[in-house]
Design a protein around this motif. Structure first.
Motif, PDB file in Angstrom:
ATOM      1  N   PRO A 170       1.150  -1.117   0.206  1.00  0.00           N
ATOM      2  CA  PRO A 170       0.095  -0.298  -0.069  1.00  0.00           C
ATOM      3  C   PRO A 170       0.755   1.435  -0.390  1.00  0.00           C
ATOM      4  CG  PRO A 170      -1.234  -2.183   1.160  1.00  0.00           C
ATOM      5  CD  PRO A 170       0.285  -2.507   0.840  1.00  0.00           C
ATOM      6  N   SER A 171       2.296   1.292   0.777  1.00  0.00           N
ATOM      7  CA  SER A 171       2.905   2.296   0.599  1.00  0.00           C
ATOM      8  C   SER A 171       3.411   2.487  -0.329  1.00  0.00           C
ATOM      9  CB  SER A 171       3.910   2.736   2.241  1.00  0.00           C
ATOM     10  OG  SER A 171       4.591   1.161   1.463  1.00  0.00           O
ATOM     11  N   PHE A 172       3.473   1.773  -1.374  1.00  0.00           N
ATOM     12  CA  PHE A 172       4.740   1.963  -2.436  1.00  0.00           C
ATOM     13  C   PHE A 172       3.168   2.241  -3.448  1.00  0.00           C
ATOM     14  CE2 PHE A 172       7.121  -0.283   0.043  1.00  0.00           C
ATOM     15  CZ  PHE A 172       8.402   0.412  -0.477  1.00  0.00           C
ATOM     16  N   PHE A 173       2.138   1.997  -3.674  1.00  0.00           N
ATOM     17  CA  PHE A 173       0.941   1.772  -4.513  1.00  0.00           C
ATOM     18  C   PHE A 173       1.161   3.121  -5.520  1.00  0.00           C
ATOM     19  CE2 PHE A 173      -3.447   1.004  -5.692  1.00  0.00           C
ATOM     20  CZ  PHE A 173      -3.131   0.532  -7.061  1.00  0.00           C
ATOM     21  N   ASP A 174       1.141   4.617  -4.702  1.00  0.00           N
ATOM     22  CA  ASP A 174       1.356   5.471  -6.085  1.00  0.00           C
ATOM     23  C   ASP A 174       2.275   5.559  -6.853  1.00  0.00           C
ATOM     24  OD1 ASP A 174      -0.910   6.957  -4.510  1.00  0.00           O
ATOM     25  OD2 ASP A 174       0.063   8.406  -3.199  1.00  0.00           O
ATOM     26  N   GLN A 175       3.181   5.120  -6.281  1.00  0.00           N
ATOM     27  CA  GLN A 175       5.090   4.855  -7.357  1.00  0.00           C
ATOM     28  C   GLN A 175       4.424   3.947  -8.455  1.00  0.00           C
ATOM     29  OE1 GLN A 175       7.870   5.054  -4.523  1.00  0.00           O
ATOM     30  NE2 GLN A 175       9.283   5.001  -6.775  1.00  0.00           N
ATOM     31  N   PHE A 176       3.821   2.745  -7.640  1.00  0.00           N
ATOM     32  CA  PHE A 176       3.780   1.275  -8.777  1.00  0.00           C
ATOM     33  C   PHE A 176       2.116   0.874  -8.494  1.00  0.00           C
ATOM     34  CE2 PHE A 176       7.861   0.914  -6.393  1.00  0.00           C
ATOM     35  CZ  PHE A 176       8.511   1.093  -7.755  1.00  0.00           C
ATOM     36  N   PRO A 177       1.740   2.090  -9.163  1.00  0.00           N
ATOM     37  CA  PRO A 177       0.111   1.882  -9.335  1.00  0.00           C
ATOM     38  C   PRO A 177      -0.145  -0.097 -10.044  1.00  0.00           C
ATOM     39  CG  PRO A 177       0.500   3.054 -10.849  1.00  0.00           C
ATOM     40  CD  PRO A 177       1.895   2.907 -10.915  1.00  0.00           C
ATOM     41  N   VAL A 178       0.673  -0.509  -9.759  1.00  0.00           N
ATOM     42  CA  VAL A 178       0.424  -2.072 -10.943  1.00  0.00           C
ATOM     43  C   VAL A 178      -0.413  -2.963 -10.210  1.00  0.00           C
ATOM     44  CG1 VAL A 178       2.292  -1.547 -12.533  1.00  0.00           C
ATOM     45  CG2 VAL A 178       2.194  -2.974 -10.139  1.00  0.00           C
ATOM     46  N   LEU A 179      -1.214  -2.890 -10.035  1.00  0.00           N
ATOM     47  CA  LEU A 179      -3.103  -3.391  -8.900  1.00  0.00           C
ATOM     48  C   LEU A 179      -3.315  -4.935  -9.615  1.00  0.00           C
ATOM     49  CD1 LEU A 179      -5.938  -2.968  -7.642  1.00  0.00           C
ATOM     50  CD2 LEU A 179      -5.785  -4.353  -9.206  1.00  0.00           C
ATOM     51  N   PRO A 180      -3.212  -5.044 -11.051  1.00  0.00           N
ATOM     52  CA  PRO A 180      -2.688  -6.521 -11.324  1.00  0.00           C
ATOM     53  C   PRO A 180      -1.787  -7.547 -10.692  1.00  0.00           C
ATOM     54  CG  PRO A 180      -3.505  -5.112 -13.010  1.00  0.00           C
ATOM     55  CD  PRO A 180      -3.275  -4.437 -12.446  1.00  0.00           C
ATOM     56  N   TYR A 181      -0.850  -7.014 -11.323  1.00  0.00           N
ATOM     57  CA  TYR A 181       0.313  -7.466 -11.165  1.00  0.00           C
ATOM     58  C   TYR A 181       0.320  -7.742  -9.356  1.00  0.00           C
ATOM     59  CZ  TYR A 181       5.743  -7.967 -10.651  1.00  0.00           C
ATOM     60  OH  TYR A 181       6.719  -8.242 -10.438  1.00  0.00           O
ATOM     61  N   CYS A 182      -0.260  -7.256  -9.022  1.00  0.00           N
ATOM     62  CA  CYS A 182       0.500  -7.107  -7.160  1.00  0.00           C
ATOM     63  C   CYS A 182      -0.793  -8.301  -7.043  1.00  0.00           C
ATOM     64  CB  CYS A 182      -0.271  -5.988  -6.523  1.00  0.00           C
ATOM     65  SG  CYS A 182       1.537  -5.284  -7.075  1.00  0.00           S
TER      66      CYS A 182
END
Ligand SMILES: NC(=O)c1ccc[n+]([C@@H]2O[C@H](COP(=O)([O-])OP(=O)(O)OC[C@H]3O[C@@H](n4cnc5c(N)ncnc54)[C@H](OP(=O)(O)O)[C@@H]3O)[C@@H](O)[C@H]2O)c1
Length: 259
Positions: A170-182
């Motif tokens: 969650p704390s990196f989601f802004d920087q890495f918006p790669v939801l399907p991958y995560c």
């Protein structure tokens, strides 16, 4: 430094990026003089596999290129048959589930296609690969004649990512918006834990490994790590694994990552 002494090793997505670098470093390493590397990729004759073909041409007795498409259950089955026919009576020591795809997206932008594709390649693929190669890992575990768990005996290493850590991402989601991958890699993490639970009776080690943020097609140009450094670290970690790390999640420096 702990060394990978596994004699037979299979790597998926071995034609480029971290997979290819792993093949290169295992080749240079003299810890197992009779090593055999099954370098698998989905298009062995295609342009993206040229570097791997060149390497295999130079080391024909060490590298065998095998077609394996993680999205295609038939190709996984076929690959296992082929590898099984080439493996000796000592089975397969080390299986590295490295192949993966990334897809960008948030709750608002992720498509059904991206969710399905990342799940197919990053979760269902590794599951079927473990299932098809399990008999050869079991043979290796029995043939080793040594107690405990290690990658030199029989092991499955799932290349995961910090992005699959539910508590960290969650704390990196802004920087890495790669939801399907995560989401898919969180699925791979659960697969790792359950595989470790199921395979411990066979004395097969199973764990998840984060390579760091690395300059590859997937990692992109801004990544701080070179593939060489990441893979050196991962091989050091893989070589040092024992039953203590069964079902664990470590990064390329050996640090534990919270789920
Ligand atoms: N680079 C990073 O910063 C980073 C960070 C965290 C985790 N990781 C993980 O590290 C692993 C390797 O990533 P990378 O950085 O080396 O990525 P990469 O350079 O993009 O390479 C990905 C590899 O996976 C293969 N692949 C994709 N779909 C496949 C399929 N259906 N069947 C078989 N092979 C397939 C690709 O083959 P094609 O050439 O045929 O496409 C390629 O060989 C992945 O599991 C990734 O999630 C990487």
């Amino acid at each position: 430094m702990a060394a990978v002494k596994a004699c037979s090793v299979l790597i998926t997505g071995a034609n480029r990026g971290l997979g290819l670098e792993t093949v290169k470093q295992l080749l240079e390493d003299s810890n197992c003089p009779k090593r055999h590397i099954f370098a698998t990729c989905r298009d062995p004759d295609g342009p993206k596999s040229e570097a791997l073909r060149e390497l295999a041409k130079k080391h024909p007795s060490v590298i065998t290129i095998i077609r394996l498409d993680a999205d295609d259950p038939c190709s996984i089955k076929e690959s296992a048959k082929k590898v099984g026919s080439l493996l000796g009576s000592n089975g397969l020591n080390l299986l590295v589930n490295n192949a993966a795809i990334v897809a960008r997206g948030t709750i608002q932008t992720s498509s059904v296609e991206d969710m399905k594709n990342t799940f197919n390649t990053n979760v269902i693929g590794p599951l079927l690969i473990i299932k098809e190669y399990l008999p050869y890992l079991q043979i290796a575990a029995k043939a080793s004649g040594t107690p405990g768990l290690s990658c030199n005996k029989a092991a499955v290493i799932n290349i995961s990512t910090l992005g699959g850590s539910i508590s960290t991402m969650p704390s990196f989601f802004d920087q890495f918006p790669v939801l399907p991958y995560c989401v898919s890699k969180a699925g791979l993490n659960m697969l790792t834990v359950l595989a470790a639970e199921e395979l411990k009776a066979d004395e097969i080690l199973c764990m998840a490994l984060h390579p760091g943020w690395v300059k590859t097609e997937l990692g992109g140009e801004k990544a701080p790590l070179e593939p060489k450094e990441s893979v050196e670290g991962m091989l050091r970690v893989i070589g040092s694994l024992t039953e203590k790390e069964q079902g664990g999640f470590l990064d390329y420096t050996g640090k534990t990552i919270p789920w």
